[in-house]
Design a protein around this motif. Structure first.
Motif, short mmCIF file in Angstrom:
data_model
loop_
_atom_site.label_atom_id
_atom_site.label_comp_id
_atom_site.label_asym_id
_atom_site.label_seq_id
_atom_site.Cartn_x
_atom_site.Cartn_y
_atom_site.Cartn_z
N UNK A 147 0.80 -1.19 -0.06
CA UNK A 147 0.14 0.00 -0.01
C UNK A 147 0.61 1.40 -0.08
N UNK A 148 1.85 1.23 0.81
CA UNK A 148 2.89 2.42 0.82
C UNK A 148 3.51 2.57 -0.57
N UNK A 149 3.99 1.61 -1.16
CA UNK A 149 4.28 1.75 -2.67
C UNK A 149 3.28 2.23 -3.70
N UNK A 150 2.12 1.81 -3.64
CA UNK A 150 1.13 2.23 -4.53
C UNK A 150 0.80 3.66 -4.09
N UNK A 151 0.84 4.17 -2.80
CA UNK A 151 0.66 5.65 -2.58
C UNK A 151 1.75 6.27 -3.39
N UNK A 152 3.09 5.95 -3.02
CA UNK A 152 4.04 6.52 -3.54
C UNK A 152 4.35 6.75 -5.09
N UNK A 153 3.54 5.85 -5.88
CA UNK A 153 3.59 5.67 -7.22
C UNK A 153 2.26 6.03 -7.77
N UNK A 154 1.54 6.96 -7.11
CA UNK A 154 0.11 7.08 -7.56
C UNK A 154 0.10 8.46 -8.68
N UNK A 155 1.12 8.25 -9.91
CA UNK A 155 1.12 8.87 -10.94
C UNK A 155 -0.13 9.04 -11.66
N UNK A 156 -0.67 7.79 -12.17
CA UNK A 156 -1.94 7.71 -12.84
C UNK A 156 -3.05 6.78 -12.32
N UNK A 157 -3.49 7.71 -11.56
CA UNK A 157 -4.60 6.61 -10.71
C UNK A 157 -5.70 6.08 -11.74
N UNK A 158 -6.19 6.75 -12.88
CA UNK A 158 -6.94 6.16 -13.67
C UNK A 158 -6.56 4.96 -14.23
N UNK A 159 -5.14 4.94 -14.63
CA UNK A 159 -4.41 3.57 -15.32
C UNK A 159 -4.45 2.23 -14.20
N UNK A 160 -4.10 2.75 -12.91
CA UNK A 160 -3.98 1.78 -11.95
C UNK A 160 -5.39 1.07 -11.77
N UNK A 161 -6.43 1.96 -11.61
CA UNK A 161 -7.60 1.45 -11.48
C UNK A 161 -8.16 0.63 -12.65
N UNK A 162 -7.95 1.03 -13.81
CA UNK A 162 -8.23 0.37 -14.97
C UNK A 162 -7.57 -0.91 -15.19
N UNK A 163 -6.37 -1.00 -14.93
CA UNK A 163 -5.44 -2.31 -15.04
C UNK A 163 -6.15 -3.21 -13.74
N UNK A 164 -6.42 -2.78 -12.62
CA UNK A 164 -6.91 -3.64 -11.71
C UNK A 164 -8.52 -4.19 -12.14
N UNK A 165 -9.37 -3.43 -12.42
CA UNK A 165 -10.55 -3.83 -12.85
C UNK A 165 -10.33 -4.78 -14.11
N UNK A 166 -9.46 -4.62 -15.17
CA UNK A 166 -8.96 -5.49 -16.07
C UNK A 166 -8.68 -6.82 -15.57
#
Length: 182
Positions: A147-166
């Motif tokens: 979770x810390x790494x995720x928060x530190x690399x939150x450059x493009x949250x839409x891409x992250x969410x999209x990939x998680x959903x996919x």
């Protein structure tokens, strides 16, 4: 944000998979592990090779699940499947983090499922839970570091969410194809 954005996909997969209730015997457990291997093999290989994810998660190698999954299958007398699932596009670090979120989040539920396997399934299943509980007593700390790494690399949250959903959708499709879902 990622948890809320993937809640529907997560709950749908969880409901359709039906763990731990569907694990009534060794054949059920073998089928679930074979299905998971077919998906995790290509996904983990892609995540492990991703340079951006390696930089974001210095402990990426310690997060590998395939060695334990393969050992669990062998302990249960099941061959390691050769079939491999199609996986989502992981072109960016944000997308790789989204896919990794699905894999890492599963370790939280896997700990509970491993207790069910240990308590209810016959030998050799109680020992074959390396995939379900890969971090042992370190599950909580490993999740917090992720979770810390995720928060530190939150450059493009839409891409992250999209990939998680996919990734949730790809896993559901794969497990459907493999006959694992209800």
């Amino acid at each position: 944000m990622l948890r809320a954005a993937t809640r529907v996909a997560h709950h749908r997969l969880e409901r359709r998979l039906g763990l731990p209730g569907v694990l009534r015997g060794l054949d059920d457990y073998r089928a679930v592990l074979r299905g998971m291997h077919g998906f995790h093999a290509p996904l983990e290989e892609a995540l492990q090779a991703h340079p951006g994810l390696r930089a974001a998660l210095p402990d990426l190698t310690a997060r590998r699940k395939l060695p334990g999954l393969g050992a669990d299958l062998r302990d249960l007398g099941a061959p390691v499947p050769a079939r491999r699932a199609p996986i989502p596009d992981l072109a960016t670090t944000a997308r790789a983090l989204g896919a990794a979120y699905v894999v890492e989040g599963a370790t939280l539920g896997g700990a509970g499922i491993s207790r069910h396997v240990r308590a209810t399934l016959p030998d050799p299943a109680p020992q074959a839970v390396r995939f379900l509980a890969p971090y042992g007593g370190q599950t909580g700390p490993m999740w917090r570091r992720f979770q810390e790494a995720l928060a530190a690399h939150d450059d493009d949250p839409d891409e992250t969410v999209g990939a998680a959903q996919e990734t949730f959708a790809a896993l559901e499709d794969w497990l459907e194809t493999e006959g694992v879902l209800r």
